[in-house]
Design an enzyme around this catalytic site. Structure first.
Site, PDB file in Angstrom:
ATOM      1  N   ARG A 127       9.905  -6.824 -56.654  1.00 31.67           N
ATOM      2  CA  ARG A 127       8.661  -7.587 -56.812  1.00 31.67           C
ATOM      3  C   ARG A 127       8.884  -8.965 -56.204  1.00 31.67           C
ATOM      4  NH1 ARG A 127       6.328  -3.569 -57.423  1.00 31.67           N
ATOM      5  NH2 ARG A 127       5.038  -2.870 -59.156  1.00 31.67           N
ATOM      6  N   HIS A 145       4.282  -3.940 -48.682  1.00 35.75           N
ATOM      7  CA  HIS A 145       4.382  -3.227 -49.967  1.00 35.75           C
ATOM      8  C   HIS A 145       4.214  -1.710 -49.773  1.00 35.75           C
ATOM      9  CE1 HIS A 145       3.817  -3.692 -54.573  1.00 35.75           C
ATOM     10  NE2 HIS A 145       4.376  -2.525 -54.293  1.00 35.75           N
TER      11      HIS A 145
HETATM   12  P1  NDP Z   1      13.751   1.423 -63.989  1.00 27.63           P
HETATM   13  O1  NDP Z   1      13.089   0.934 -65.219  1.00 27.63           O
HETATM   14  O2  NDP Z   1      14.210   2.849 -63.940  1.00 27.63           O
HETATM   15  O3  NDP Z   1      15.030   0.520 -63.681  1.00 27.63           O
HETATM   16  C1  NDP Z   1      15.041  -0.847 -63.904  1.00 27.63           C
HETATM   17  C2  NDP Z   1      16.470  -1.350 -63.838  1.00 27.63           C
HETATM   18  O4  NDP Z   1      16.456  -2.779 -63.961  1.00 27.63           O
HETATM   19  C3  NDP Z   1      17.342  -0.816 -64.979  1.00 27.63           C
HETATM   20  O5  NDP Z   1      18.662  -0.566 -64.524  1.00 27.63           O
HETATM   21  C4  NDP Z   1      17.351  -1.992 -65.965  1.00 27.63           C
HETATM   22  O6  NDP Z   1      18.503  -2.065 -66.787  1.00 27.63           O
HETATM   23  C5  NDP Z   1      17.355  -3.150 -65.005  1.00 27.63           C
HETATM   24  N1  NDP Z   1      16.886  -4.378 -65.672  1.00 27.63           N
HETATM   25  C6  NDP Z   1      15.687  -4.646 -66.230  1.00 27.63           C
HETATM   26  N2  NDP Z   1      15.671  -5.870 -66.781  1.00 27.63           N
HETATM   27  C7  NDP Z   1      16.894  -6.387 -66.556  1.00 27.63           C
HETATM   28  C8  NDP Z   1      17.509  -7.618 -66.897  1.00 27.63           C
HETATM   29  N3  NDP Z   1      16.859  -8.572 -67.579  1.00 27.63           N
HETATM   30  N4  NDP Z   1      18.796  -7.816 -66.541  1.00 27.63           N
HETATM   31  C9  NDP Z   1      19.475  -6.852 -65.873  1.00 27.63           C
HETATM   32  N5  NDP Z   1      18.951  -5.665 -65.509  1.00 27.63           N
HETATM   33  C10 NDP Z   1      17.679  -5.434 -65.857  1.00 27.63           C
HETATM   34  O7  NDP Z   1      12.773   1.109 -62.780  1.00 27.63           O
HETATM   35  P2  NDP Z   1      12.648   1.849 -61.364  1.00 27.63           P
HETATM   36  O8  NDP Z   1      14.006   1.994 -60.797  1.00 27.63           O
HETATM   37  O9  NDP Z   1      11.801   3.055 -61.484  1.00 27.63           O
HETATM   38  O10 NDP Z   1      11.784   0.759 -60.543  1.00 27.63           O
HETATM   39  C11 NDP Z   1      12.283  -0.542 -60.340  1.00 27.63           C
HETATM   40  C12 NDP Z   1      11.214  -1.456 -59.761  1.00 27.63           C
HETATM   41  O11 NDP Z   1      10.998  -1.143 -58.391  1.00 27.63           O
HETATM   42  C13 NDP Z   1       9.825  -1.348 -60.372  1.00 27.63           C
HETATM   43  O12 NDP Z   1       9.741  -2.047 -61.595  1.00 27.63           O
HETATM   44  C14 NDP Z   1       8.960  -1.968 -59.299  1.00 27.63           C
HETATM   45  O13 NDP Z   1       8.853  -3.371 -59.501  1.00 27.63           O
HETATM   46  C15 NDP Z   1       9.730  -1.681 -58.020  1.00 27.63           C
HETATM   47  N6  NDP Z   1       9.039  -0.696 -57.163  1.00 27.63           N
HETATM   48  C16 NDP Z   1       8.577  -1.103 -55.940  1.00 27.63           C
HETATM   49  C17 NDP Z   1       7.972  -0.213 -55.099  1.00 27.63           C
HETATM   50  C18 NDP Z   1       7.539  -0.617 -53.723  1.00 27.63           C
HETATM   51  O14 NDP Z   1       6.894   0.168 -53.028  1.00 27.63           O
HETATM   52  N7  NDP Z   1       7.879  -1.808 -53.267  1.00 27.63           N
HETATM   53  C19 NDP Z   1       7.751   1.182 -55.495  1.00 27.63           C
HETATM   54  C20 NDP Z   1       8.290   1.511 -56.786  1.00 27.63           C
HETATM   55  C21 NDP Z   1       8.906   0.587 -57.588  1.00 27.63           C
HETATM   56  P3  NDP Z   1      18.857  -0.880 -67.842  1.00 27.63           P
HETATM   57  O15 NDP Z   1      19.290   0.283 -66.997  1.00 27.63           O
HETATM   58  O16 NDP Z   1      19.938  -1.435 -68.649  1.00 27.63           O
HETATM   59  O17 NDP Z   1      17.572  -0.612 -68.593  1.00 27.63           O
HETATM   60  C1  OXD Z   2       5.295   0.571 -57.880  1.00 26.94           C
HETATM   61  C2  OXD Z   2       4.931   0.005 -56.595  1.00 26.94           C
HETATM   62  O1  OXD Z   2       5.658  -0.164 -58.798  1.00 26.94           O
HETATM   63  O2  OXD Z   2       4.427   0.746 -55.725  1.00 26.94           O
HETATM   64  O3  OXD Z   2       5.233   1.808 -58.014  1.00 26.94           O
HETATM   65  O4  OXD Z   2       5.139  -1.191 -56.372  1.00 26.94           O
END
Ligand code: NDP
Ligand code: OXD
Length: 312
Positions: free
Chosen positions: A227, A275
């Site tokens: 993000r 994006h």
């Molecule tokens: P998940 O919820 O599966 O993974 C999130 C990860 O971030 C986990 O490992 C989590 O830790 C870690 N995390 C969250 N908060 C913290 C923190 N405060 N400190 C350290 N680590 C933290 O999400 P996804 O992998 O499915 O997606 C990740 C992000 O990718 C989405 O939230 C979105 O913003 C972005 N995205 C962007 C897209 C695009 O097209 N640009 C498409 C899809 C997603 P833990 O494992 O310990 O819970």
């Molecule tokens: C998502 C994205 O969060 O597309 O899935 O950004």
């Protein structure tokens, strides 16, 4: 007999497709499209991407909200959504493979010096850069969740050194895992190519700022498909301008579309995509939403349930 209503809010161009797929997967439901939702109190479920402020107002019978994406930063903590209503995100649903492709593209771009060659080409300069083998290149994934772990597996298979950082402790064969505040500096100091795949929460906003960028080795690169607000863009521009950061591949921004006057557009060390790193695929998403509605109706927890306190 009246059927329960599932409200859809997505880009106008794709709403009809969502309606068709959801109606086929959930024949007992009436699928209504925003903005023609009828009486708010009739709505049992909502499947949404970036709904406007006030969208959920009056939905007193809401039993669940399905985010049409992985990142729920536009949903969690809203004042129009009662805190007890479960919010459910998409888990992979075809996004992990796309995200891995995007990350592999970015990693190879910086590891094979395509950033440098693009600038050299503009000056018709024929100049080989020193080789940097994958085995000597460390890729650090901030956010080691569904998408980060998928990418890690593929990077490892290509021979890169891989490390991941998360909130809780994780293990993955052949990957150096770090977690929590104490793990961040050691994670960053050994990362040549930083991939930012965290969700946007109060704890992660601005996490890639002056301090984090300074902790990376000189000449590191950044890939951000997470993000935009995870990165402090002033600090990013400063690190790029003084050459400490070799380059950045950016897919997400605090304001989207990125305003035309923004200096990132014309920065020679920056590549921008609009994006698109991993787009929501309606078919697998509808399968996941329909299964989760059945789970909620049976009194079971849905897969991808968001923890409102953690914000993801
Ligand atoms: P998940 O919820 O599966 O993974 C999130 C990860 O971030 C986990 O490992 C989590 O830790 C870690 N995390 C969250 N908060 C913290 C923190 N405060 N400190 C350290 N680590 C933290 O999400 P996804 O992998 O499915 O997606 C990740 C992000 O990718 C989405 O939230 C979105 O913003 C972005 N995205 C962007 C897209 C695009 O097209 N640009 C498409 C899809 C997603 P833990 O494992 O310990 O819970
Ligand atoms: C998502 C994205 O969060 O597309 O899935 O950004």
């Amino acid at each position: 007999m009246t059927r329960p209503v599932l409200a859809v809010h997505a880009a106008r161009s794709v709403q009809a497709q969502w309606q068709r797929l959801l109606a086929a997967a959930l024949p007992d439901f009436e699928i209504r499209l925003s903005p023609d939702l009828g009486a708010a109190e009739d709505i049992a479920y909502a499947a949404v991407w970036s709904p406007p402020p006030g969208f959920f107002a009056g939905m007193a019978g809401l039993r669940g909200v399905f985010n049409l994406g992985a990142g729920v930063d536009r949903i969690v903590g809203r004042d129009d959504l009662p805190p007890a209503v479960p919010v459910v995100r998409l888990v992979d649903a075809g996004m992990a493979a796309q995200m891995t492709e995007y990350i592999l593209y970015g990693v190879l771009h910086f590891q094979r010096r395509m950033d440098v060659y693009a600038r050299q080409q503009a000056g018709r300069q024929w100049q080989a850069q020193p080789a940097r083998p994958a085995a000597e290149t460390s890729v650090g994934i901030l956010g080691f969740g569904t998408l980060g772990r998928h990418a890690a597996g593929h990077l490892k298979a290509l021979g890169f050194q891989v490390r991941g950082w998360s909130r809780s402790a994780h293990r993955m064969d052949g990957v150096a895992c770090f977690h929590g505040k104490a793990g961040l500096e050691p994670f960053l100091s050994g990362t040549d190519i930083l991939v930012c795949l965290l969700p946007l929460t109060p704890a992660t906003r601005g996490i890639v700022g002056t301090g984090a960028l300074a902790a990376l080795p000189d000449g590191a690169a950044l890939i951000n498909p997470g993000r935009g607000d995870l990165v402090d863009h002033e600090a990013l521009l400063a690190a790029l301008d003084d050459g400490r950061l070799a380059g950045a591949l950016l897919d997400v921004f605090p304001q989207e579309p990125l305003p035309k006057a923004h200096p990132l557009w014309r920065h020679p060390r920056v590549r921008i995509t609009p994006h698109v790193a991993a787009e929501t695929l309606p078919e697998p998403s509808v399968t996941q939403i329909a299964e989760n509605i059945r789970r909620i109706e049976r009194g079971e927890a849905p897969v991808g349930l968001v923890d409102p306190a953690a914000g993801y």
